[in-house]
Design a protein around this motif. Structure first.
Motif, PDB file in Angstrom:
ATOM      1  N   LEU A 158      -2.365  -0.966   1.571  1.00  0.00           N
ATOM      2  CA  LEU A 158      -3.381  -0.875   0.508  1.00  0.00           C
ATOM      3  C   LEU A 158      -4.559  -1.830   0.679  1.00  0.00           C
ATOM      4  CD1 LEU A 158      -1.078  -0.569  -2.641  1.00  0.00           C
ATOM      5  CD2 LEU A 158      -2.267   1.244  -1.443  1.00  0.00           C
ATOM      6  N   TYR A 212      -8.242  -1.102  -0.248  1.00  0.00           N
ATOM      7  CA  TYR A 212      -8.384   0.213  -0.871  1.00  0.00           C
ATOM      8  C   TYR A 212      -7.973   0.183  -2.337  1.00  0.00           C
ATOM      9  CZ  TYR A 212      -8.607   2.013   3.900  1.00  0.00           C
ATOM     10  OH  TYR A 212      -8.957   2.259   5.188  1.00  0.00           O
ATOM     11  N   PRO A 243      -6.612   3.196  -4.334  1.00  0.00           N
ATOM     12  CA  PRO A 243      -6.332   4.628  -4.471  1.00  0.00           C
ATOM     13  C   PRO A 243      -5.855   5.008  -5.873  1.00  0.00           C
ATOM     14  CG  PRO A 243      -4.501   3.550  -3.354  1.00  0.00           C
ATOM     15  CD  PRO A 243      -5.473   2.468  -3.725  1.00  0.00           C
ATOM     16  N   ALA A 302     -12.225  10.321   5.373  1.00  0.00           N
ATOM     17  CA  ALA A 302     -11.417   9.202   4.869  1.00  0.00           C
ATOM     18  C   ALA A 302     -10.570   8.645   6.014  1.00  0.00           C
ATOM     19  CB  ALA A 302     -10.515   9.682   3.742  1.00  0.00           C
ATOM     20  N   ARG A 350      -5.566   5.325   7.304  1.00  0.00           N
ATOM     21  CA  ARG A 350      -4.806   4.372   6.504  1.00  0.00           C
ATOM     22  C   ARG A 350      -4.991   4.659   5.006  1.00  0.00           C
ATOM     23  NH1 ARG A 350      -5.322  -0.838   4.596  1.00  0.00           N
ATOM     24  NH2 ARG A 350      -7.391  -1.126   5.483  1.00  0.00           N
ATOM     25  N   PHE A 351      -6.200   5.157   4.649  1.00  0.00           N
ATOM     26  CA  PHE A 351      -6.430   5.461   3.221  1.00  0.00           C
ATOM     27  C   PHE A 351      -5.540   6.634   2.788  1.00  0.00           C
ATOM     28  CE2 PHE A 351      -8.615   7.654  -0.280  1.00  0.00           C
ATOM     29  CZ  PHE A 351      -8.688   6.607  -1.180  1.00  0.00           C
ATOM     30  N   ALA A 409      -2.169   5.344   2.392  1.00  0.00           N
ATOM     31  CA  ALA A 409      -2.112   4.543   1.159  1.00  0.00           C
ATOM     32  C   ALA A 409      -1.913   5.445  -0.055  1.00  0.00           C
ATOM     33  CB  ALA A 409      -3.386   3.725   1.006  1.00  0.00           C
TER      34      ALA A 409
END
Lengths: 437, 187
Positions: free
Chosen positions: A33, A36, A38, A349, A352-353, A356
């Motif tokens: 995270l 980010y 999310p 995007a 990793r996002f 996440a």
């Protein structure tokens, strides 16, 4: 390092263990995270697929709750039984089975056992360091409640002197337990024996009046009715333990020659060490047996411990199955929003996002299910405890302990690790496939 | 099973240090052959398991294998004399301190509580056994391995008595020779 661990107080060990168990989840969260937020996207996913999410959370809660309920219930039963035996430091009886005497004296499940003599009773009662030597005479009952002959000091000791009314002053007066089927001022005639085999008319003409009621103790003795042991002897056509010159004396000292006998003597000493000295003195081959109910229960727990271990193995295997199902469930759930994640990736995007989002979504469901499972487990254990308390009169109270919290945390940690897999699988699929889905 | 595995996992997570190997520990005991008052020897190991000090007989002292900081020692103490004998305590050079402890069951959990001293009436025996009464040694300097033995000193109203206790398995409930009498070896 191991020495350091052993030197920590139990609370610190438990708390550190919990932190250690949750550490993998926090580590993954920190890595996945970082940078980010999310949150809004996860909120949208939770709302968009709310029914599927709800079923998933409920399934996890049920599986966690069942395991936790079982463990909490087992501990509650163990504590309840130990508390029932709390007042019984040392029991002296005729040689035989300690378990039989434990069931009779502590849990009021009497069986026919040989009697101890007046000389033995006097030797124990007059021993220095003995505060209470209470003879117990079982055998009679009233409406399913045990009618037990003893001395007034035992009623005071058992109830911590919390008695409404007063102690007996006449052989035919009684002090009833909080849950006994008689009220203050009632009169009753005991039946000879217990249960279906009890002879109702055996003590015809004998009437006891309830003059005292003990406060609730949370033990099977709550259902008992205590009467002077002299009355038990007299009703059965025996001597009353006192010479004629003693007049209408009730309670000790008894005349050893006129003492008809008692199946068990509950001993309370002024100091813990005196119990061991007394046990040493009254463990005599072919004469007397002295035992600690706490030790017999501890032995019983050891056997129960083996059963508990078998149960934990089964529960462990079940959790592995549940973890596998969680993995499958999460894969299916992530397929539900395959199109949305493909869109995210098409918009540029970072991988990793996407991980996440999917991982946080899975962990949110798992954490909600685990938390709900803890509550469900407590609820199940409370219900079971209520049933056991009503059936056995042993007060069983369920509560959540560290063991249960650790189990839940371990489950959450392992399933959180597994939640990374669906996210990784999803990323391996071509974006175009997802967009067409 | 899961909670055990997870506990192990957690400890590993918390303590990044490698597990300490316990292979090279020294034997906290020596040989028990020079004890005074020795009455009987184990036929295989040559370690005594019955001792006497005047009318006090000590039979089958034993303890459990442990890696932890505490050890509990059990035995039969028999007063064959005609005056009371008091067990007042114990000591050992492989432990920081020792105490007589009694077992109590509180809230479903057993624990040992320190006791001052216990008198043994003439003609009676005091049995130190698990979940009843024991000698607890705290602050152990090295692990006690199964199959070995440890030296300790009993303090009684008759004086001190050196004995050796067998180290039984970590989950043992009695001395492995329990049930066979050593009374015929009496002095």
């Amino acid at each position: 390092m191991e020495d350091l661990w052993y030197q920590l107080p139990p609370l610190a060990q438990d708390a550190l263990l919990l932190v250690g168990l949750l550490l993998p989840v926090l580590l993954i969260a920190a890595i996945v995270l970082r940078g980010y937020a999310p949150g809004p996207l996860i909120g949208a996913l939770l709302r968009r697929f709310r029914w599927a999410n709800l079923v998933f959370v409920l399934l996890i809660a049920l599986s966690v709750g069942m395991s936790i309920g079982l463990i909490a219930q087992e501990r509650g039963l163990r504590i309840g039984m130990a508390q029932a035996a709390d007042k019984f430091d040392l029991v002296v009886a005729a040689p035989g089975s300690e378990m039989t005497m434990l069931l009779a004296a502590v849990f009021l499940q009497p069986s026919d056992v040989p009697l101890l003599s007046g000389a033995t009773y006097t030797a124990i009662a007059t021993h220095e360091n003995v505060e209470i030597a209470a003879p117990l005479a079982f055998g009679d009952s009233y409406k399913g409640s045990s009618v037990v002959g003893t001395i007034a000091d035992f009623a005071t000791y058992l109830s911590d002197d919390r008695i409404t009314g007063h102690l007996w002053t006449d052989p035919f007066e009684a002090v009833a337990g909080a849950a006994a089927p008689v009220a203050l001022g009632d009169t009753f005639t005991p039946a000879h024996g217990h249960g279906a085999a009890a002879e109702q008319g055996a003590h015809e003409g004998v009437r006891f009046t309830v003059v005292g009621k003990m406060a609730r103790t949370g033990t099977p003795w709550d259902t008992a009715i205590l009467i002077p042991i002299e009355a038990v002897w007299m009703v059965h056509g025996l001597a009353n333990g006192h010479p004629l010159s003693a007049g209408d004396q009730i309670g000790p000292p008894f005349d050893p020659d006129l003492f008809p006998g008692t199946p068990a003597i509950v001993v309370h000493t002024s100091a813990l060490w005196a119990n061991y000295a007394l046990k040493s003195e009254f463990s005599r081959d072919n004469e007397t047996m002295a035992f600690f109910p706490g030790t017999v229960l501890a032995n019983l727990y050891r056997i129960m411990g083996d059963v508990r271990q078998a149960m934990s193995v089964m529960s462990g295997l079940t959790q592995v199955l549940v973890a596998a199902s969680v993995l499958l469930g999460l894969s299916i759930l992530t397929r539900l929003f395959q199109r949305q994640t493909a869109m995210l990736r098409a918009l540029g995007a970072p991988r990793r996002f996407v991980i996440a989002v999917i991982w946080s979504y899975g962990v949110t469901l798992l954490a909600a299910g685990t938390a709900l499972g803890l509550g469900l487990g407590l609820g199940a254990a409370t219900l079971l405890s209520w049933l056991v308390t009503h059936r056995t009169d042993v007060l069983v109270q369920a509560s959540l302990g560290w063991n249960e919290v650790h189990l839940a945390a371990a489950f959450l940690a392992i399933t959180s690790l597994l939640s990374l897999l669906p996210a990784l699988v999803l990323l391996r699929q071509p974006i175009t496939n997802g967009l067409r889905a | 099973m899961l909670s055990r595995m997870s506990r192990a996992l957690a400890i590993v997570m918390l303590t990044t240090a490698p597990a300490l190997a316990a292979e090279d520990h020294h034997d906290p005991a020596g040989s028990a052959s020079d004890d005074h008052g020795v009455h009987a020897h184990d036929h295989e190991t040559g370690v005594a398991h019955a001792f006497a000090l005047g009318p006090l007989r000590v039979v089958h002292p034993w303890t459990r294998a442990t890696q932890g900081p505490d050890a509990v020692v059990f035995m039969d103490l028999d007063n064959t004399g005609d005056a009371p004998i008091t067990l007042t305590g114990a000591a050992a050079d492989w432990a920081a301190s020792a105490a007589i402890v009694g077992f109590t069951l509180k809230d479903g959990e057993g624990r040992y509580t320190p006791l001052p001293s216990i008198p043994i009436a003439p003609g009676h025996d005091l049995v130190l056994r698990p979940d009843e009464v024991a000698l607890r040694f705290t602050g152990i300097t090295a692990p006690l391995p199964h199959g070995g033995h440890v030296h300790l000193t009993l303090h009684t109203s008759l004086g001190a008595l050196e004995i050796a206790a067998m180290v039984e398995a970590a989950d043992a409930l009695q001395h492995s020779h329990a049930g066979h009498s050593h009374m015929e070896h009496g002095d």
